[in-house]
Design a protein around this motif. Structure first.
Motif, PDB file in Angstrom:
ATOM      1  N   ILE A  11       0.827  -1.200   0.000  1.00  0.00           N
ATOM      2  CA  ILE A  11       0.000   0.000   0.000  1.00  0.00           C
ATOM      3  C   ILE A  11       0.863   1.253   0.000  1.00  0.00           C
ATOM      4  O   ILE A  11       0.637   2.204  -0.741  1.00  0.00           O
ATOM      5  CB  ILE A  11      -0.915   0.013   1.256  1.00  0.00           C
ATOM      6  CG1 ILE A  11      -1.991  -1.055   1.132  1.00  0.00           C
ATOM      7  CG2 ILE A  11      -1.534   1.374   1.467  1.00  0.00           C
ATOM      8  CD1 ILE A  11      -2.885  -1.152   2.346  1.00  0.00           C
ATOM      9  N   CYS A  15     -10.585   1.648   7.588  1.00  0.00           N
ATOM     10  CA  CYS A  15      -9.141   1.629   7.302  1.00  0.00           C
ATOM     11  C   CYS A  15      -8.641   2.972   6.774  1.00  0.00           C
ATOM     12  O   CYS A  15      -9.267   3.585   5.910  1.00  0.00           O
ATOM     13  CB  CYS A  15      -8.869   0.542   6.261  1.00  0.00           C
ATOM     14  SG  CYS A  15      -7.176   0.521   5.672  1.00  0.00           S
ATOM     15  N   ILE A  16      -7.504   3.414   7.299  1.00  0.00           N
ATOM     16  CA  ILE A  16      -6.901   4.654   6.803  1.00  0.00           C
ATOM     17  C   ILE A  16      -5.652   4.362   5.960  1.00  0.00           C
ATOM     18  O   ILE A  16      -4.852   5.256   5.709  1.00  0.00           O
ATOM     19  CB  ILE A  16      -6.580   5.639   7.962  1.00  0.00           C
ATOM     20  CG1 ILE A  16      -5.627   5.012   8.980  1.00  0.00           C
ATOM     21  CG2 ILE A  16      -7.848   6.133   8.618  1.00  0.00           C
ATOM     22  CD1 ILE A  16      -5.117   6.010  10.029  1.00  0.00           C
ATOM     23  N   ARG A  17      -5.512   3.105   5.523  1.00  0.00           N
ATOM     24  CA  ARG A  17      -4.466   2.707   4.569  1.00  0.00           C
ATOM     25  C   ARG A  17      -3.057   3.052   5.057  1.00  0.00           C
ATOM     26  O   ARG A  17      -2.247   3.596   4.312  1.00  0.00           O
ATOM     27  CB  ARG A  17      -4.678   3.378   3.206  1.00  0.00           C
ATOM     28  CG  ARG A  17      -6.072   3.326   2.659  1.00  0.00           C
ATOM     29  CD  ARG A  17      -6.432   1.975   2.066  1.00  0.00           C
ATOM     30  NE  ARG A  17      -7.683   2.090   1.327  1.00  0.00           N
ATOM     31  CZ  ARG A  17      -8.889   1.790   1.833  1.00  0.00           C
ATOM     32  NH1 ARG A  17      -9.003   1.333   3.065  1.00  0.00           N
ATOM     33  NH2 ARG A  17      -9.967   1.909   1.111  1.00  0.00           N
ATOM     34  N   CYS A  18      -2.794   2.725   6.311  1.00  0.00           N
ATOM     35  CA  CYS A  18      -1.469   3.046   6.839  1.00  0.00           C
ATOM     36  C   CYS A  18      -0.455   1.951   6.490  1.00  0.00           C
ATOM     37  O   CYS A  18       0.739   2.198   6.477  1.00  0.00           O
ATOM     38  CB  CYS A  18      -1.539   3.219   8.349  1.00  0.00           C
ATOM     39  SG  CYS A  18      -1.806   1.677   9.225  1.00  0.00           S
ATOM     40  N   SER A  19      -0.932   0.728   6.293  1.00  0.00           N
ATOM     41  CA  SER A  19      -0.130  -0.453   5.951  1.00  0.00           C
ATOM     42  C   SER A  19       0.604  -1.075   7.142  1.00  0.00           C
ATOM     43  O   SER A  19       1.409  -1.981   6.953  1.00  0.00           O
ATOM     44  CB  SER A  19       0.845  -0.181   4.806  1.00  0.00           C
ATOM     45  OG  SER A  19       1.961   0.559   5.239  1.00  0.00           O
ATOM     46  N   ALA A  20       0.316  -0.617   8.343  1.00  0.00           N
ATOM     47  CA  ALA A  20       0.980  -1.230   9.509  1.00  0.00           C
ATOM     48  C   ALA A  20       0.658  -2.721   9.603  1.00  0.00           C
ATOM     49  O   ALA A  20       1.510  -3.528   9.991  1.00  0.00           O
ATOM     50  CB  ALA A  20       0.547  -0.522  10.791  1.00  0.00           C
ATOM     51  N   ILE A  22      -9.195  -7.119  12.821  1.00  0.00           N
ATOM     52  CA  ILE A  22      -9.045  -7.863  11.565  1.00  0.00           C
ATOM     53  C   ILE A  22      -9.239  -9.380  11.757  1.00  0.00           C
ATOM     54  O   ILE A  22      -9.944 -10.016  10.971  1.00  0.00           O
ATOM     55  CB  ILE A  22      -7.678  -7.546  10.910  1.00  0.00           C
ATOM     56  CG1 ILE A  22      -7.625  -6.056  10.555  1.00  0.00           C
ATOM     57  CG2 ILE A  22      -7.445  -8.381   9.658  1.00  0.00           C
ATOM     58  CD1 ILE A  22      -6.285  -5.567  10.042  1.00  0.00           C
ATOM     59  N   CYS A  66      -3.114  -1.851  14.403  1.00  0.00           N
ATOM     60  CA  CYS A  66      -4.044  -1.032  13.600  1.00  0.00           C
ATOM     61  C   CYS A  66      -4.380   0.267  14.349  1.00  0.00           C
ATOM     62  O   CYS A  66      -4.893   0.233  15.465  1.00  0.00           O
ATOM     63  CB  CYS A  66      -5.321  -1.803  13.306  1.00  0.00           C
ATOM     64  SG  CYS A  66      -6.486  -0.814  12.345  1.00  0.00           S
ATOM     65  N   PRO A  67      -4.117   1.422  13.738  1.00  0.00           N
ATOM     66  CA  PRO A  67      -4.311   2.680  14.460  1.00  0.00           C
ATOM     67  C   PRO A  67      -5.779   3.034  14.710  1.00  0.00           C
ATOM     68  O   PRO A  67      -6.061   3.883  15.543  1.00  0.00           O
ATOM     69  CB  PRO A  67      -3.657   3.719  13.526  1.00  0.00           C
ATOM     70  CG  PRO A  67      -3.702   3.100  12.177  1.00  0.00           C
ATOM     71  CD  PRO A  67      -3.566   1.626  12.397  1.00  0.00           C
ATOM     72  N   VAL A  68      -6.694   2.378  13.974  1.00  0.00           N
ATOM     73  CA  VAL A  68      -8.111   2.645  14.235  1.00  0.00           C
ATOM     74  C   VAL A  68      -8.805   1.398  14.787  1.00  0.00           C
ATOM     75  O   VAL A  68     -10.024   1.282  14.742  1.00  0.00           O
ATOM     76  CB  VAL A  68      -8.834   3.177  12.968  1.00  0.00           C
ATOM     77  CG1 VAL A  68      -8.421   4.597  12.684  1.00  0.00           C
ATOM     78  CG2 VAL A  68      -8.567   2.302  11.747  1.00  0.00           C
ATOM     79  N   ILE A 115      -5.421  -6.190   5.504  1.00  0.00           N
ATOM     80  CA  ILE A 115      -6.548  -5.335   5.105  1.00  0.00           C
ATOM     81  C   ILE A 115      -7.124  -5.818   3.778  1.00  0.00           C
ATOM     82  O   ILE A 115      -8.341  -5.808   3.568  1.00  0.00           O
ATOM     83  CB  ILE A 115      -6.143  -3.833   5.055  1.00  0.00           C
ATOM     84  CG1 ILE A 115      -7.336  -2.967   4.635  1.00  0.00           C
ATOM     85  CG2 ILE A 115      -4.949  -3.582   4.141  1.00  0.00           C
ATOM     86  CD1 ILE A 115      -8.561  -3.075   5.498  1.00  0.00           C
TER      87      ILE A 115
HETATM   88  S1  SF4 Z   1      -3.379  -1.321  10.116  1.00  0.00           S
HETATM   89 FE1  SF4 Z   1      -5.561  -0.804  10.097  1.00  0.00          FE
HETATM   90  S2  SF4 Z   1      -5.676   1.218   9.185  1.00  0.00           S
HETATM   91 FE2  SF4 Z   1      -3.642   0.419   8.710  1.00  0.00          FE
HETATM   92  S3  SF4 Z   1      -3.870  -0.551   6.666  1.00  0.00           S
HETATM   93 FE3  SF4 Z   1      -4.194  -2.156   8.181  1.00  0.00          FE
HETATM   94  S4  SF4 Z   1      -6.420  -2.170   8.541  1.00  0.00           S
HETATM   95 FE4  SF4 Z   1      -5.924  -0.242   7.502  1.00  0.00          FE
END
Ligand code: SF4
Length: 501
Positions: A163, A321-326, A387, A381-383, A350
């Protein structure tokens, strides 16, 4: 997702089925790919851990992020209409796109109106999701990626595999070869500064000459109509300020109700994604301002399966999801297979929960199983998207609803038989006795290393413990009163090293 796949006019976006096990097996056979991934994910992981540890209130920030996203999706319709009013009040134009084809047509229309057969692009997952580049190409318009990693992938005719770091599967030597081949730079070295300078010179001409830019957005604020893009290279800032027209394609789930919500999100996102306290470039724009930036601003609000996803009260959390890729960077499956195995612009954990939902479970057969359910993704996941629970939920949905289900599904049949067996002590003990009697050709030294027929799939990658001579229940019945059990349990209990279960 195949780059060759074109979005049919008027049709919703569809993806190739995702045969994850086969694609993963191919990726695992590539030692260079695994080495590249291991090095890159470990580096990002440790950077993230350091900056997260600096914040004593990290957990409260995560909870605030979760609350904001939950509130935004609960009243999404209200916030989207407010966003439309705010953008139009600020001089922008809002377009509603049910699917990729409608969104592509908007972008193509703006390019045509400016007499351009080229657009410059800021890295955007939403536009990758709808195959915007291929759709524009089919309409005679070239889309030029301006993010360095996206440019590498585009020049190589490859697909992004992460991502945040689309070319994570490439090392410096490979990138140098791509630039040498595609940009005609025979003497180029592989120092990062040299590679970046080559890309800068190539892109600068585009920034100064192409009249239309296309971006995605990390957030769109309903209250003010502000759109936000965070990035590291400054190419996004060039795209959002230099051209005459800017088209932003954003998934409807990216809306935030209030401007102050950015305060939380802009702390969570950079720490979770690049392991930085703050993004080098955070661009915010609201409609148009005469004499400052693009003269035209178009906001395309993209559905493409999001409304259907919202209808699932559990699965809809994937839209937070805010697409952080963590989650990608901590996932043991992603670290070994890389992103291409997921056959989706959304790889990793994700992707395993989002892609099947956006595709109406068409690729669900494999993606929700592309996880060990270790829970590492939830922890970072920051939010706070749970998952693992979503994966289990989607596995259940796939089993119940998947398209093309066989009339007699062997897995469902096996689960029914197991459920009946476990529901009765008598049946359970009879099954144990039958298993004990039937295992003798396969059991060696307390282990079964190979099972016959379809069961061989289970033992291909793992051993099973053989059923012990004596079950716990038999042992319990033979031991008699609890007093004897306590006295002897340290040495004789089934769990005390005797291999009995
Ligand atoms: S860690 Fe959470 S917010 Fe970040 S990409 Fe994965 S699902 Fe999305």
């Amino acid at each position: 997702m195949s780059r060759e796949q074109h979005v049919p006019e008027g049709a919703s976006v569809s993806f190739e089925p995702a045969p994850f096990p086969r694609a993963a097996a191919e990726a695992l056979a590539d030692p260079q790919l695994r080495a590249n991934l291991r090095k890159a994910t470990r580096t990002i992981r440790s950077k993230r851990a350091e900056v997260v540890a600096e914040r004593a209130d990290w957990e409260q920030l995560r909870e605030a992020g979760e609350r904001i996203k939950r509130a935004a999706t609960r009243h999404l319709d209200v916030h989207l209409e407010e966003l439309e009013r705010s953008v139009e009040r600020a001089g922008g134009t809002v377009h509603w796109a049910r699917d990729g084809a409608e969104a592509i047509e908007v972008v193509a229309g703006v390019a045509r109106a400016h007499g351009s057969d080229e657009v410059i692009k800021v890295k955007s997952l939403a536009t990758d999701e709808i195959d915007l580049n291929e759709g524009l190409e089919g309409r005679g318009i070239a889309a030029v990626e301006t993010d360095l990693a996206e440019l590498i992938v585009q020049l190589d005719g490859d697909d992004p595999s992460h991502i945040l770091v689309p070319a994570i599967h490439r090392n410096r030597a490979e990138i140098r070869e791509i630039f040498r081949r595609e940009l005609g730079l025979e003497r180029l070295g592989d120092e990062p500064a040299e590679l970046a300078e080559a890309a800068r010179l190539h892109l600068r001409r585009k920034f100064l000459s192409v009249p239309v830019a296309v971006s995605g957005a990390n957030f769109a604020v309903a209250e003010t109509g502000a759109v936000c893009v965070v990035e590291s290279e400054g190419n996004g800032r060039m795209c959002t300020t230099l051209p005459r027209a800017l088209v932003t394609v954003v998934g409807i789930e990216k809306v935030l109700p209030r401007f102050r919500d950015l305060e939380v999100m802009l702390q969570l996102l950079p720490r979770s994604s690049t392991g930085e306290r703050m993004n080098p470039y955070t661009s915010l724009w609201t409609g148009v301002t005469p004499g400052d930036g693009p003269e035209e601003f178009h906001l395309v609000l993209l559905d493409a399966g999001r409304t259907d996803t919202l209808a699932d009260p559990v699965g809809r959390d994937a839209l937070h999801c805010i697409r952080c890729s963590a989650c990608l960077n901590v996932c043991p499956v992603y670290e070994r297979t890389g992103g291409h195995a997921y056959r989706s612009v959304y790889p990793g954990p994700i992707g395993a929960i989002l892609t099947p939902q956006l595709e109406r479970l068409e690729s669900g057969d494999t993606l929700p199983w592309a996880s060990s359910l270790c829970g590492a993704c939830y922890e970072v996941c920051p939010v706070k998207i749970d998952i693992p629970s979503l994966l289990v939920h989607l596995r259940g949905r796939v089993v119940r609803e998947r398209p093309g289900k066989r009339p007699v599904d062997p897995e469902r049949l096996a689960m029914r038989v197991l459920a009946r067996t476990f529901a009765s002590r008598r049946r359970y003990e009879a099954a144990q006795r039958a298993g004990r009697a039937g295992q003798w050709p396969f059991a060696r030294r307390g282990r079964i290393e190979r099972l016959p027929g379809p069961l061989a799939a289970w033992t291909r990658a793992r051993d099973m413990r053989a059923i012990p001579k004596q079950s716990f229940r038999q042992w319990w019945r033979e031991r008699g009163p609890a007093g004897e059990l306590v006295a002897d349990s340290a040495t004789n209990s089934p769990g005390a090293g005797g291999g009995r279960a």
